[in-house]
Scaffold this motif. Structure first.
Motif, PDB file in Angstrom:
ATOM      1  N   LYS A 219      12.388  41.913  26.054  1.00 56.21           N
ATOM      2  CA  LYS A 219      12.041  43.225  26.589  1.00 56.21           C
ATOM      3  C   LYS A 219      10.524  43.291  26.575  1.00 56.21           C
ATOM      4  N   ARG A 220       9.967  43.495  27.774  1.00 56.44           N
ATOM      5  CA  ARG A 220       8.516  43.513  27.862  1.00 56.44           C
ATOM      6  C   ARG A 220       8.050  44.945  28.070  1.00 56.44           C
ATOM      7  N   SER A 234       5.355  50.243  31.860  1.00 53.81           N
ATOM      8  CA  SER A 234       6.536  49.657  32.476  1.00 53.81           C
ATOM      9  C   SER A 234       7.307  48.883  31.430  1.00 53.81           C
ATOM     10  N   THR A 236      10.296  46.001  31.100  1.00 52.47           N
ATOM     11  CA  THR A 236      11.078  45.008  31.828  1.00 52.47           C
ATOM     12  C   THR A 236      12.096  44.414  30.882  1.00 52.47           C
ATOM     13  N   GLU A 237      13.348  44.561  31.246  1.00 47.98           N
ATOM     14  CA  GLU A 237      14.394  44.009  30.392  1.00 47.98           C
ATOM     15  C   GLU A 237      15.112  42.914  31.155  1.00 47.98           C
ATOM     16  N   THR A 238      15.324  41.808  30.509  1.00 46.62           N
ATOM     17  CA  THR A 238      16.042  40.711  31.138  1.00 46.62           C
ATOM     18  C   THR A 238      17.392  40.566  30.455  1.00 46.62           C
ATOM     19  N   THR A 249      16.911  40.904  35.882  1.00 41.52           N
ATOM     20  CA  THR A 249      15.712  41.495  35.336  1.00 41.52           C
ATOM     21  C   THR A 249      15.560  42.891  35.908  1.00 41.52           C
ATOM     22  N   LYS A 250      15.416  43.830  35.038  1.00 38.35           N
ATOM     23  CA  LYS A 250      15.329  45.214  35.470  1.00 38.35           C
ATOM     24  C   LYS A 250      13.987  45.765  34.993  1.00 38.35           C
ATOM     25  N   THR A 251      13.236  46.318  35.880  1.00 38.40           N
ATOM     26  CA  THR A 251      11.964  46.894  35.502  1.00 38.40           C
ATOM     27  C   THR A 251      11.988  48.384  35.778  1.00 38.40           C
ATOM     28  N   SER A 252      11.567  49.156  34.798  1.00 33.58           N
ATOM     29  CA  SER A 252      11.428  50.590  35.045  1.00 33.58           C
ATOM     30  C   SER A 252       9.996  50.978  34.749  1.00 33.58           C
ATOM     31  N   LYS A 253       9.510  51.872  35.580  1.00 30.58           N
ATOM     32  CA  LYS A 253       8.113  52.273  35.457  1.00 30.58           C
ATOM     33  C   LYS A 253       8.029  53.751  35.166  1.00 30.58           C
TER      34      LYS A 253
END
Lengths: 862, 269
Positions: A219-220, A234, A236-238, A249-253
């Motif tokens: 999780k970034r 943001s 980013t979860e993989t 990979t899902k990124t939420s901002k």
């Protein structure tokens, strides 16, 4: 005899002389050995403890000029074995060299596709990096060091020698390790594809990056601010689908509310939990965002950290992300905690509080590198000084002044906090090998109040291990010393009266025949292993006391009253009957009476609880109902002492003369009546005191009594009392018994009663012995281990509450030793605990001996 | 029960006491466990006079003395029979207050045994035991008792000093003062001079002489000259039996029993 009668001195036989000489020598050797062993023990303890306070030292220092032109570094990294140094420049050039010698290794570079880096961020362990570019894109990457141990024969050929220990093949460094093996240190650079972060395409100005791994799911968290002042967070979860093995990979901002003036913003920080984000500008204003609700972040707090005209130069987290290190251009350095505060003028009820101030640098703080295994960190200043400090103890552990004036542009603390690497833009580099075995220990952290991370105020805390890696051991000895004293105090309060009264009774009132039988029985009691006592107390007694707490309390009041009352009733009996019942029948009767007393309290417990404690003692302890009833119980002994003292002082003689003149049953009745009067007055007096104390607002709850815990000091007191009573009893009895009989006879001959004789003559004469009996009992209670381990709950609290648990020094050693790796900090602190314990018993015994000698001098002429 | 037929039921009296008989000992037997120590002792102690108990070691004279104020009660397995009457009351009777009895009988022991406290506290101890706290009473008693025991002049400046700092003779006189302070009727002295040097002994003897008349004194002594010097009446005991009792002059010059003659002339003992 036929000789002339001449007699010279008789000659001693040779073997007698030899035996005498031999005995002399061997006793001397033995004695010296014993003394030596004791002293050696002491020296050993001190020897084990001393390294705790040594701080840190520089083992070796290496300052060298790197070959070739060096670019300013935006990142400096070093592996765990302090072998390879890596610096990354703004253009993506990666220079590597051997840490100790500066021997150049392979030059590499990141392919930046002709962009320049405008912002850089890395995780705490330095291995994960994020770089931001002028076009608003961000690339994640890794600088990973690899450590392989190979058999000797697998070493590649043609290695180049760096020095006696190290060889290289150009990129990796090889060194020999014990067991015919070779350690290979290499590193790997990786940069992922770019991600557009700034929608407007303006350059990334500041950023921070965290990477957490939940199993195989990274999780970034990325916090950025671009040139237009737009702050974005943001996540980013993989995730990998368990069935299809497809990686998603899902990124939420989420964009953060803007800062009023973003032109100066120079620092960004985000936490691993992604619940707080910080920006700070050069003037020292920190903007804290609460991002707990990721979709709706808000600016929670704005804090000014620097005085006018001073710039903020360093901002970073220590490991655990609870301590925010703030350094300024004036050399000042402090730590802020984010604490939930009552009445905080912030939107989320928490506020940044400055909790620690460090010794300031002489010039502006320019660099900061946190340790990866604790709260130790390194800072450097513009004059080139590098200081290693500890965030908890606030100590400066090591100060490094480089030989020539150099201005360090970047510095990094080795992962094991045993070395510092610094890099200056003119191409020189320095490396210092450090030894800082116990950075967090100082006298202040051991014995003083320390404001630990996450605590709302400074305090004395012992907590040696925790669940997370970021946990910081809290090693204050104060709660343990307190626990020992508390256990000792409460158990002596229980043991001393019983043991001394028992000793007086057997020595002064029992016939010698019975005494001869009772004493060995008591001595057998002393030989019960304390682990059995602790076991019984913890597993059997504690639940019983908890269930019957009101009856247990009632016993302390009811049993003495019952016994004294029966004694007065006994007086009513005709003397001839009394004389006939003397001896065994009376003895049996006393036991029956005690049993009856217990039965009565068992019956009366609930109504006692109802009447005094609102029907439920434990909820009363938690604050329900009035304290007056309990205050009444507490003042009863004092009031009784005061009333009976003043009675005997003012009317005692007259009453005595009066009673003496009367006929037998009437005089006893009158005496009983007198006692009832005293009891009544006592009750009245304590009632008045209790009500007025309660009226003033005095409440014992919260201090000496409080919330009930099953394994508590009362139980410890009982169990420890059981261990200590026989000891005090036997020694005190011996002391009382050794008072010469002629004093006893003199006193009795003067018409004193046995009780008067015991109190006025025997006890004062035997005081030295009785006192040392009590002190030896105290020494035993202080050092007692198993009982406190098993029945005290082992909670290291600073709480006088008799119904709460405790952790004693001795129990602490027993409980923690299995957790303490040899020569580690905890290990040495446990030795210190032992030393403190030793010191306490030493002081107690010395005081006991001094007082005993004083008393003895008085009674010496007997 | 073993009875001595010779003395059974007899109480020896010495006539001539100006104030009559204070203590009457009748058929007094005493056992330490199985061993009988006194056999049917019968004698009257005249009020205000000095009565000496003499006899060889182990003859029971100290036992008899301690029987008079029931100090023997402390000993395990002690039994008695017969009676000792004090003003007509049997002190071994069931309703007797032993503590009260001992207040009437001051006792002085073989070895000086002052308490390890100040001289004043030592003398006032019997009053303290009684609960007397009035300062004036205490001070008066202290002075009177010390004067009566001829110690006042020697210690009046150091009444608060530890009594153990006194010399042996002074300590013994202090013990006498302590016994007197309780205002007893009887003074029981158990070889009061045996641990003292001749000068101190002489002082104690003078003191006994002075106390004659004010107290009834019973003194046990090994020293026959002392008995002859200080006592009015003398009882000679042998093997737990009272052999002869009479005026001192008679006992020492013209005893009726052969055994007494042998003892006082030093042929055994």
């Amino acid at each position: 005899m036929t000789d002339s009668g001449k007699r010279g001195p008789k000659k001693t036989r040779t073997w007698v002389l030899i035996a005498d000489r031999l005995a002399d020598r061997s006793i001397t050797v033995g004695g010296v050995l014993v003394i030596g062993a004791v002293l050696g023990m002491m020296v050993f303890l001190v020897h084990e403890v001393l390294p705790l306070f040594r701080g840190g030292s520089v083992e070796s220092s290496h300052v060298y000029q790197l070959q070739g032109k060096q670019e300013p570094a935006i990142n400096l990294a070093m592996d765990e074995y302090k072998t390879i140094a890596v610096s990354v420049s703004r253009e993506g050039q990666v220079a590597t060299w051997h840490v100790e010698t500066g021997f150049p290794l392979e030059k590499r570079s990141f392919d930046l596709k002709d962009k320049t880096i405008t912002a850089f961020a890395k995780t705490l362990d330095s291995s994960n990096i994020a770089v931001g570019f002028s076009d608003g894109t961000v690339r994640f990457g890794r600088i990973e060091f690899r450590n392989d141990v190979l058999p000797e024969d697998q070493a590649p050929a043609g290695l180049k020698k760096i020095n006696e220990l190290y060889e290289t093949d150009g990129s990796a460094v090889y060194s020999r390790v014990p067991g015919r093996q070779i350690r290979k240190i290499s590193f790997k650079l990786e940069l992922d594809d770019e991600i557009q972060v700034s929608e407007s395409g303006s350059p990334i100005k500041v950023m921070d990056y965290r990477l957490t791994m939940f199993g195989e799911r990274p999780k970034r968290i990325l916090l950025t601010m671009d040139g237009s002042g737009t702050a974005t967070m943001s996540m980013t979860e993989t995730k990998m689908n368990m069935f299809t093995r497809k990686v998603v990979t899902k990124t939420s901002k989420s964009s953060l509310p803007p800062i009023p003036d973003s032109s100066d913003v120079a620092f960004a920080l985000v936490t691993e939990m992604a619940d707080q984000a910080y920006f700070a500008d050069k003037k020292g204003i920190i903007y804290r965002y609460n991002t707990r609700d990721f979709e709706h972040p808000f600016l929670a707090e704005t804090v000014e950290t620097m005085p006018q005209g001073t710039n903020l130069t360093v901002l970073g987290f220590l490991m655990g992300e609870a301590s925010l290190v703030v350094g300024g251009s004036d050399g000042s350095l402090s730590i802020y905690f984010l604490l939930a505060r009552e009445g905080a003028k912030t939107l989320d009820g928490a506020s940044l509080v400055r909790t620690r101030k460090f010794e300031p640098h002489n010039s502006a703080v320019t660099g900061f590198s946190p340790g990866q295994r604790g709260k130790t960190f390194a800072t450097c200043d513009s004059k080139g000084e590098i200081w290693l400090r500890n965030g908890t103890s606030e100590e400066t552990l090591v100060k490094i002044s480089p030989p020539e004036k150099s201005s360090w542009q970047a510095l990094v603390l080795a992962p094991r906090m045993n070395g510092i690497l610094a890099f200056s833009s003119n191409g020189s580099s320095g490396f210092w090998d450090l030894s800082v075995p116990h950075p967090e220990i100082s006298l202040h952290t051991l014995f003083g109040k320390v404001w630990y991370e996450g605590y709302s105020e400074p305090g004395y805390t012992w907590q040696s291990s925790g669940a997370t890696d970021a946990f910081e051991p809290k090693l204050s000895l104060v709660p343990l010393i307190f626990g020992t004293l508390k256990a000792t105090m409460y158990s002596l309060m229980f043991a001393i009266p019983i043991a001394l009264l028992g000793a007086i009774y057997t020595s002064e009132f029992l016939p010698a025949r019975v005494r001869g039988k009772i004493k060995p029985v008591m001595e057998v009691m002393a030989s019960i292993p304390s682990v059995v006592l602790g076991f019984v107390a913890g597993l059997v007694l504690a639940p019983v006391v908890e269930n019957w707490i009101s009856a247990v309390l009632l016993v302390f009041l009811a049993l003495p009253l019952l016994l004294v009352f029966s004694a007065y009733l006994w007086q009513l009996m005709p003397a001839s009957t009394a004389v006939r019942l003397e001896g065994l029948p009376k003895f049996v009767l006393m036991f029956v009476l005690v049993g009856f007393g217990f039965y009565l309290t068992y019956l009366g417990g609930p109504s006692f609880e109802k009447f005094f404690f609102n029907g439920n003692f434990q909820s009363w302890l938690n604050g329900e109902g009035s304290p007056a009833a309990f205050l009444f119980l507490m003042t009863v002994p004092l009031a009784a002492a005061a009333v009976s003292w003043s009675f005997s002082r003012f009317w005692g003689y007259r009453a005595y003369q009066y009673i003496r003149k009367m006929e037998m049953p009437y005089s006893a009745l009158l005496d009983l009546f007198r006692w009832l009067c005293i009891a009544g007055v006592t009750a009245l007096l304590s009632y008045v005191i209790a009500v007025s104390l309660a009226g003033v607002g005095f409440d014992p709850r919260g201090s000496i009594v409080g919330t009930y815990v099953q394994r508590n000091t009362l139980v410890v007191g009982f169990a420890m009392g059981f261990a200590v009573i026989p000891l005090i009893y036997t020694l005190a009895e011996d002391a009382l018994n050794s008072v010469p009989d002629h004093l006893r006879a003199a006193s009795l001959g003067c018409g004193a009663t046995p009780w008067q004789t015991a109190i006025w003559i025997i006890l004062p004469t035997a005081l030295s012995g009785v006192f040392s009996a009590v002190m030896i009992g105290m020494g035993r209670a202080v050092g007692e281990t198993m009982i406190v381990v098993m029945s005290a709950g082992n909670t290291p609290l600073l709480d006088l509450n008799i119904f709460n648990g405790l952790r004693a020094l001795s129990a602490n050693i027993a409980v923690e030793l299995p957790e303490a790796p040899k020569d580690g900090t905890l290990y040495r602190v446990l030795f210190l605990t032992g030393l403190v314990l030793f010191g306490m018993t030493f002081v107690i015994n010395t005081v006991a001996e001094l007082v005993r000698l004083r008393f003895r001098k008085r009674a010496m002429q007997l | 029960m073993i009875r001595n037929s010779d003395t059974n039921g007899t109480v020896y009296h010495v006539q001539g006491g100006p104030m009559g008989t204070l203590l009457t000992i009748k058929d007094f037997c005493l056992w330490y466990g199985r061993a009988q120590a006194l056999f049917d002792v019968g004698m009257g102690v005249e009020k205000g006079l000095v009565t000496a108990l003499i006899g060889p070691s182990g003859c029971g004279k100290s036992t008899l003395l301690r029987g008079i104020n029931r100090m023997n009660d402390l000993i395990d397995g002690l039994r008695t029979s017969g009676e000792i009457l004090l003003d007509g009351t049997d002190i071994y009777g069931p309703d007797v207050d032993v503590i009260g009895l001992r207040k009437v009988m001051g006792m002085v022991f073989q070895k000086p045994n002052p308490f390890p406290m100040s001289i004043a506290d030592n003398v006032c101890y019997p009053l303290k035991v009684d609960g007397v706290r009035d300062k004036k009473t205490l001070r008066d008693t202290l002075e009177n008792a010390l004067k009566a025991s001829a110690l006042w002049d020697e210690v009046k400046d150091r009444l608060q000093d530890n009594a153990l700092g006194l010399s042996g003779g002074q300590q013994q006189r202090l013990c006498i003062a302590r016994a007197i302070a309780g205002d007893p009727e009887v003074l029981l002295m158990d070889e009061p001079c045996s641990a003292l040097d001749p000068v101190a002994t002489a002082k104690i003897e003078d003191l006994i002489d002075e106390l004659r008349g004010r107290y009834t004194i019973v003194i046990v002594t090994h020293n026959m000259q002392q008995a002859a010097r200080v006592s009015d009446n003398t009882a000679f005991m042998y093997l737990g039996k009272l052999i002869e009792y009479g005026e001192t002059s008679v006992i020492f010059t013209n005893p009726k029993v052969e055994k007494t003659m042998e003892y006082v002339t030093g042929r055994f003992g």
